[in-house]
Design an enzyme around this catalytic site. Structure first.
Site, PDB file in Angstrom:
ATOM      1  N   LYS A 157      96.342 -15.635 -29.606  1.00  0.00           N
ATOM      2  CA  LYS A 157      95.224 -14.501 -29.920  1.00  0.00           C
ATOM      3  C   LYS A 157      95.839 -13.389 -30.800  1.00  0.00           C
ATOM      4  O   LYS A 157      95.321 -12.828 -31.697  1.00  0.00           O
ATOM      5  CB  LYS A 157      94.862 -13.971 -28.505  1.00  0.00           C
ATOM      6  CG  LYS A 157      94.347 -15.011 -27.546  1.00  0.00           C
ATOM      7  CD  LYS A 157      93.768 -14.217 -26.380  1.00  0.00           C
ATOM      8  CE  LYS A 157      94.930 -13.719 -25.538  1.00  0.00           C
ATOM      9  NZ  LYS A 157      95.925 -14.569 -24.839  1.00  0.00           N
ATOM     10  N   THR A 158      97.064 -13.041 -30.479  1.00  0.00           N
ATOM     11  CA  THR A 158      97.906 -11.653 -31.150  1.00  0.00           C
ATOM     12  C   THR A 158      98.122 -12.387 -32.684  1.00  0.00           C
ATOM     13  O   THR A 158      97.882 -11.438 -33.518  1.00  0.00           O
ATOM     14  CB  THR A 158      99.032 -11.271 -30.448  1.00  0.00           C
ATOM     15  OG1 THR A 158      98.764 -10.838 -29.019  1.00  0.00           O
ATOM     16  CG2 THR A 158      99.652 -10.346 -31.095  1.00  0.00           C
ATOM     17  N   ASP A 164      93.548  -5.834 -29.464  1.00  0.00           N
ATOM     18  CA  ASP A 164      94.455  -6.748 -28.624  1.00  0.00           C
ATOM     19  C   ASP A 164      94.172  -6.651 -27.209  1.00  0.00           C
ATOM     20  O   ASP A 164      94.103  -5.223 -26.753  1.00  0.00           O
ATOM     21  CB  ASP A 164      95.805  -6.775 -29.129  1.00  0.00           C
ATOM     22  CG  ASP A 164      96.507  -7.943 -28.769  1.00  0.00           C
ATOM     23  OD1 ASP A 164      95.871  -9.116 -28.110  1.00  0.00           O
ATOM     24  OD2 ASP A 164      97.520  -8.091 -29.313  1.00  0.00           O
ATOM     25  N   GLU A 165      94.371  -7.593 -26.281  1.00  0.00           N
ATOM     26  CA  GLU A 165      94.502  -7.492 -24.845  1.00  0.00           C
ATOM     27  C   GLU A 165      93.268  -6.550 -24.401  1.00  0.00           C
ATOM     28  O   GLU A 165      93.355  -5.664 -23.610  1.00  0.00           O
ATOM     29  CB  GLU A 165      95.652  -6.272 -24.373  1.00  0.00           C
ATOM     30  CG  GLU A 165      97.053  -6.990 -24.937  1.00  0.00           C
ATOM     31  CD  GLU A 165      97.607  -8.265 -23.804  1.00  0.00           C
ATOM     32  OE1 GLU A 165      97.183  -8.351 -22.957  1.00  0.00           O
ATOM     33  OE2 GLU A 165      98.637  -8.577 -24.408  1.00  0.00           O
ATOM     34  N   GLN A 181      94.634 -12.358 -17.668  1.00  0.00           N
ATOM     35  CA  GLN A 181      95.558 -11.412 -17.418  1.00  0.00           C
ATOM     36  C   GLN A 181      95.260 -10.000 -17.405  1.00  0.00           C
ATOM     37  O   GLN A 181      95.958  -8.996 -17.725  1.00  0.00           O
ATOM     38  CB  GLN A 181      96.484 -11.579 -18.981  1.00  0.00           C
ATOM     39  CG  GLN A 181      97.097 -12.927 -19.073  1.00  0.00           C
ATOM     40  CD  GLN A 181      97.548 -13.067 -20.343  1.00  0.00           C
ATOM     41  OE1 GLN A 181      98.748 -12.261 -20.533  1.00  0.00           O
ATOM     42  NE2 GLN A 181      97.000 -13.813 -21.328  1.00  0.00           N
ATOM     43  N   ARG A 216     105.123 -15.947 -19.676  1.00  0.00           N
ATOM     44  CA  ARG A 216     106.123 -15.196 -20.650  1.00  0.00           C
ATOM     45  C   ARG A 216     107.043 -16.177 -21.202  1.00  0.00           C
ATOM     46  O   ARG A 216     107.910 -16.178 -22.243  1.00  0.00           O
ATOM     47  CB  ARG A 216     106.907 -13.953 -20.065  1.00  0.00           C
ATOM     48  CG  ARG A 216     105.977 -12.953 -19.592  1.00  0.00           C
ATOM     49  CD  ARG A 216     104.709 -12.550 -20.823  1.00  0.00           C
ATOM     50  NE  ARG A 216     103.599 -13.184 -20.490  1.00  0.00           N
ATOM     51  CZ  ARG A 216     102.744 -13.125 -21.529  1.00  0.00           C
ATOM     52  NH1 ARG A 216     102.915 -12.770 -22.764  1.00  0.00           N
ATOM     53  NH2 ARG A 216     101.350 -13.906 -21.254  1.00  0.00           N
TER      54      ARG A 216
HETATM   55  N1  LIG Z   1      98.720 -22.019 -34.720  1.00  0.00           N
HETATM   56  C1  LIG Z   1     100.056 -21.903 -34.419  1.00  0.00           C
HETATM   57  N2  LIG Z   1     101.115 -22.565 -34.791  1.00  0.00           N
HETATM   58  C2  LIG Z   1     102.257 -22.515 -34.261  1.00  0.00           C
HETATM   59  N3  LIG Z   1     102.564 -21.237 -33.536  1.00  0.00           N
HETATM   60  C3  LIG Z   1     101.847 -20.638 -33.203  1.00  0.00           C
HETATM   61  C4  LIG Z   1     100.258 -20.811 -33.647  1.00  0.00           C
HETATM   62  N4  LIG Z   1      99.750 -19.490 -33.182  1.00  0.00           N
HETATM   63  C5  LIG Z   1     100.415 -19.172 -32.383  1.00  0.00           C
HETATM   64  N5  LIG Z   1     101.744 -19.269 -32.512  1.00  0.00           N
HETATM   65  C6  LIG Z   1     102.912 -18.869 -31.840  1.00  0.00           C
HETATM   66  O1  LIG Z   1     102.781 -19.111 -30.278  1.00  0.00           O
HETATM   67  C7  LIG Z   1     103.185 -17.891 -29.784  1.00  0.00           C
HETATM   68  C8  LIG Z   1     102.148 -17.233 -28.646  1.00  0.00           C
HETATM   69  O2  LIG Z   1     101.140 -16.649 -29.590  1.00  0.00           O
HETATM   70  P1  LIG Z   1     100.596 -15.010 -29.379  1.00  0.00           P
HETATM   71  O3  LIG Z   1     101.583 -14.316 -29.187  1.00  0.00           O
HETATM   72  O4  LIG Z   1      99.938 -14.763 -30.465  1.00  0.00           O
HETATM   73  O5  LIG Z   1      99.637 -15.611 -28.078  1.00  0.00           O
HETATM   74  P2  LIG Z   1      98.726 -14.771 -27.261  1.00  0.00           P
HETATM   75  O6  LIG Z   1      97.479 -15.677 -27.005  1.00  0.00           O
HETATM   76  O7  LIG Z   1      98.513 -13.493 -27.907  1.00  0.00           O
HETATM   77  O8  LIG Z   1      99.476 -14.618 -25.768  1.00  0.00           O
HETATM   78  P3  LIG Z   1      99.304 -13.515 -24.738  1.00  0.00           P
HETATM   79  O9  LIG Z   1      98.073 -13.813 -23.902  1.00  0.00           O
HETATM   80  O10 LIG Z   1     100.554 -14.004 -23.871  1.00  0.00           O
HETATM   81  O11 LIG Z   1      99.282 -12.175 -25.373  1.00  0.00           O
HETATM   82  C9  LIG Z   1     103.761 -16.941 -30.695  1.00  0.00           C
HETATM   83  O12 LIG Z   1     105.357 -17.578 -30.497  1.00  0.00           O
HETATM   84  C10 LIG Z   1     103.049 -17.419 -31.830  1.00  0.00           C
HETATM   85  O13 LIG Z   1     103.917 -17.278 -33.091  1.00  0.00           O
HETATM   86 MG   LIG Z   2      98.791 -11.406 -27.098  1.00  0.00          MG
END
Ligand SMILES: Nc1ncnc2c1ncn2[C@@H]1O[C@H](COP(=O)(O)OP(=O)(O)OP(=O)(O)O)[C@@H](O)[C@H]1O
Ligand SMILES: [Mg+2]
Length: 687
Positions: free
Chosen positions: A34-35, A216-217, A247, A619
């Protein structure tokens, strides 16, 4: 800028990134990128012709904002990144108020009160000196303000006499803030909201300034923040919010999941995009996370899967007590580093529910000479009382350590003034000797009075005497007695009570001092009694020897490479972050789920604690250890530790072979194809 910033996103992420002409909500589980969607979308917006200054990204913490700016910089270059408005809701609020404060009755120079200031004003407004009372008002008033209530509305909402009193205090508090030209943290959101709601001109201006907003969040926004967002994006509704209802961990601070439910109602054209692939964790970690959160009622159904294979099973650590737990964490760090190449200290995080849990880990890490940082809280060794005592110990080891000398001679104050110390320091500088050495010099009389020299000598003699005793005292019990005597000699406890605003704070500091003394004493060896009553024999060391090692450890940790450090942090502050190796500490009933003695655990509270556990588990990227205490310390007493219900909910013994369905399908196909090829070959071989 790279040719296509979205090159490595999956189709669902791409859809979110390319959806530019209307509101968009990405609702998805942890680690699903998402981030990453937000940072990539910033690049996409620039590509689509938005100017950087027209793009606002809102994160949950300053640290997250900083990280996002770094990521954006890497993607779009420093020049474009400079103008982006990447900030928290609060710093965005500050920006709005600095520009427009006069329109909501603030002078151009207004001040922002921190939490301590607020407590002061509340004590005054409520006519009390009781800090706890003030703190409870602060809490209630803040919640009301975050729900968008003013004092009158709060009075109507008040449920009992206590709350009615709080509402009266709130009215007086607000009057005072207005008189002082001051705002509190909550005002940083509510005043900009008031501005944008009531002032069409200002609203038009800011809607034109911030043309695209990314959040975000999103699950942790509160009602006022949501309204502010709505005012900012206006009818045009150009925004992308990303979040995960599982979360949501700030309900206690007024965040509300209602904001997620309201979004599609308030914005019927909302595009909702789920993400299902997790790019962070191994299968085993993800399964544990999914199992835990499955116990909570669901707002959105989400299925997370990972391509990374099962990986190492989640480790369950059972420790005899807090110290043993910390040793186990250290041992894990050492073992993982020994077994796998190129593992950095910064690949490790130790997560806990409450700040006070950090101390024992800090001590164990220091002992093992592992660099660490306490994120989002104060390190035990950075507390002023611990620094005071360490200064004394350093001085025992090396009397020529001038900074330690200065700290020790002035804490507690012993009637030696700044002028005397200034002259002593000049004298020492002139003769190129340490202040300690200068203090015994005969010619000191040329710059200082007899009386001043008398007090300096007294201090010098005390240091000498203390050093002599430290050199000749060994063994835990003896060491402890010596150190308690020393604290009494210098009047340290009284010093704490004289310098703290309230007794509770002083008592907390004194408790830290006693913990520190215990820690040092234990290292002096001899007959040591362990938590829970067991005793064992350790080789004896003198207090001076131990002070020596501590001095070395202290300076080592200070010099340590800033970046490469094990992270210690609370679960709350770990949100959004990730580490290859995570140690989840104190997973016990009472600690996680946390429950205060006088608290009744409501289902809502329990669900929020469960989400916190889910945040903690997710995490981890490669290994996860979940640790539980068989015995734990509670108010200086040992009690039996009960493993958290969340451990059972992870279902660690079940599954382990459950595969990603797509993987399974692929394997089936491959097997099928191989079989087909084999039978074709067999056919061909037939005569
Ligand atoms: N399409 C993708 N291909 C490979 N790696 C990815 C891809 N999308 C995200 N990632 C990697 O996966 C990990 C998690 O991504 P991110 O932090 O954006 O998730 P998130 O959904 O924001 O998580 P959280 O809910 O914990 O905030 C990061 O290391 C990111 O670089
Ligand atoms: Mg995130």
């Amino acid at each position: 800028m790279s040719a296509d910033p979205a090159a490595t996103l999956n189709p669902a992420q791409l859809e979110a990134v390319h959806h530019l002409h209307g509101p968009c909500l990405v609702i998805a589980g942890a680690g699903s990128g998402k981030t990453r969607v937000i940072t990539t979308k910033i690049a996409r917006l620039l590509q689509a012709g938005y100017q950087a200054k027209h793009i606002a990204a809102i994160t949950f913490t300053n640290k997250a904002a900083q990280e996002m700016r770094e990521r954006a910089k890497a993607m779009v270059g420093a020049r474009a990144a400079k103008d982006l408005a990447i900030s928290t809701f609060h710093s965005l609020g500050v920006r709005l108020l600095r520009a427009e404060g006069t329109r909501v009755g603030l002078k151009e120079q207004f001040s922002i009160l921190d939490s301590d200031d607020v407590l002061g004003v509340l004590r005054d407004a409520g006519g009390t000196t009781d800090a706890n009372q003030a703190r409870s008002w602060q809490w209630t008033i803040s919640l009301w303000k975050n729900m968008g209530l003013n004092a009158e509305q709060a009075m109507r909402a008040a449920k009992d006499d206590n709350e009615r009193v709080a509402a009266v205090v709130m009215g007086r508090y607000q009057e005072r803030l207005a008189a002082y030209q001051a705002v509190d943290f909550d005002d940083l959101i509510s005043l900009p909201l008031k501005l944008l709601t009531e002032d069409a001109e200002a609203r038009g201006k800011w809607q034109d300034q911030l043309r695209y907003v990314l959040v975000d969040e999103y699950q942790d926004t509160n009602a006022v923040q949501y309204e502010l967002l709505k005012q900012l994006v206006g009818e045009r509704a150009m925004f992308t919010a990303v979040g995960d209802d599982d979360q949501s961990i700030y309900g206690w601070r007024g965040a509300t999941i209602e904001n997620l439910k309201r979004l599609p109602v308030d914005f019927p054209q909302l595009k909702v995009i789920p993400l299902e692939q997790n790019y962070r964790s191994t299968g085993a970690i993800l399964r544990a996370a999914n199992n835990v959160i499955a116990t909570n009622p669901k707002l959105f159904q989400k299925k997370l899967w990972s391509e990374y294979g099962d990986g190492e099973p989640v480790a369950l650590v059972e420790a005899d007590g807090e110290e043993h737990e910390a040793e186990r964490a250290v041992a894990r760090i050492q073992a993982i580093r020994a077994n796998a190449g190129a593992v950095k200290f910064s690949d490790f995080a130790i997560l806990y529910r409450a700040n006070h849990q950090a101390r024992i880990f800090e001590q164990a890490l220091r002992r093992a000479e592992i660099p660490y940082k306490v994120s989002g809280g104060q390190s035990f060794f950075d507390k002023s009382e611990i620094k005071d005592l360490c200064a004394w110990l350093r001085l025992l080891v090396n009397q020529d350590d001038d900074p330690a000398f200065l700290r020790a001679i002035t804490t507690p104050k012993r009637g030696i003034g700044h002028q005397t110390l200034g002259s002593l320091s000049q004298f020492a500088g002139k003769w190129k000797i340490s202040m300690y050495e200068a203090l015994f010099s005969d010619s000191l009389i040329t710059v200082l009075s007899k009386k001043a020299i008398g007090s300096l000598h007294e201090f010098g003699r005390y240091i000498n005497d203390f050093e002599y005793r430290a050199r000749n005292t060994a063994g835990a019990e003896e060491a402890k007695a010596l150190m308690l005597e020393w604290l009494k000699d210098i009047g340290y406890e009284q010093h704490l009570y004289d310098n703290e605003e309230n007794e509770k704070a002083a008592a907390a500091r004194w408790n830290n001092v006693l913990d520190f003394i215990d820690w040092v004493a234990k290292r002096c060896g001899g007959q040591i009694s362990q938590e829970g009553g067991a005793t064992f024999e350790e080789p004896k060391q003198t207090v001076l020897q131990v002070a020596q090692t501590i001095s070395v450890i202290l300076s080592l940790a200070e010099r340590g490479d800033e970046q490469d450090q094990v992270v210690l942090t609370t679960l709350h502050a770990s949100k959004g972050l990730e580490w290859p190796h995570v140690f989840l500490a104190g997973v016990n009933e009472g600690l996680l789920p946390f429950k205060a003695d006088d608290e009744e655990m409501t289902p809502q509270r329990l669900e929020e604690e469960r989400r916190l556990m889910y945040v903690g588990i997710t995490r981890a990227r490669t290994t996860l250890a979940v640790s539980t205490l068989r015995r734990r310390k509670k108010a200086r007493e040992m009690v039996m530790g009960i493993p958290s219900r969340f451990i059972a909910e992870m279902k660690l013994n079940e599954g382990g072979t459950r595969e990603d369905p797509r993987e399974k399908l692929k394997k089936l196909r491959e097997a099928f194809a191989a079989k087909g090829a084999a039978s074709a070959a067999a056919q061909a071989e037939k005569p």
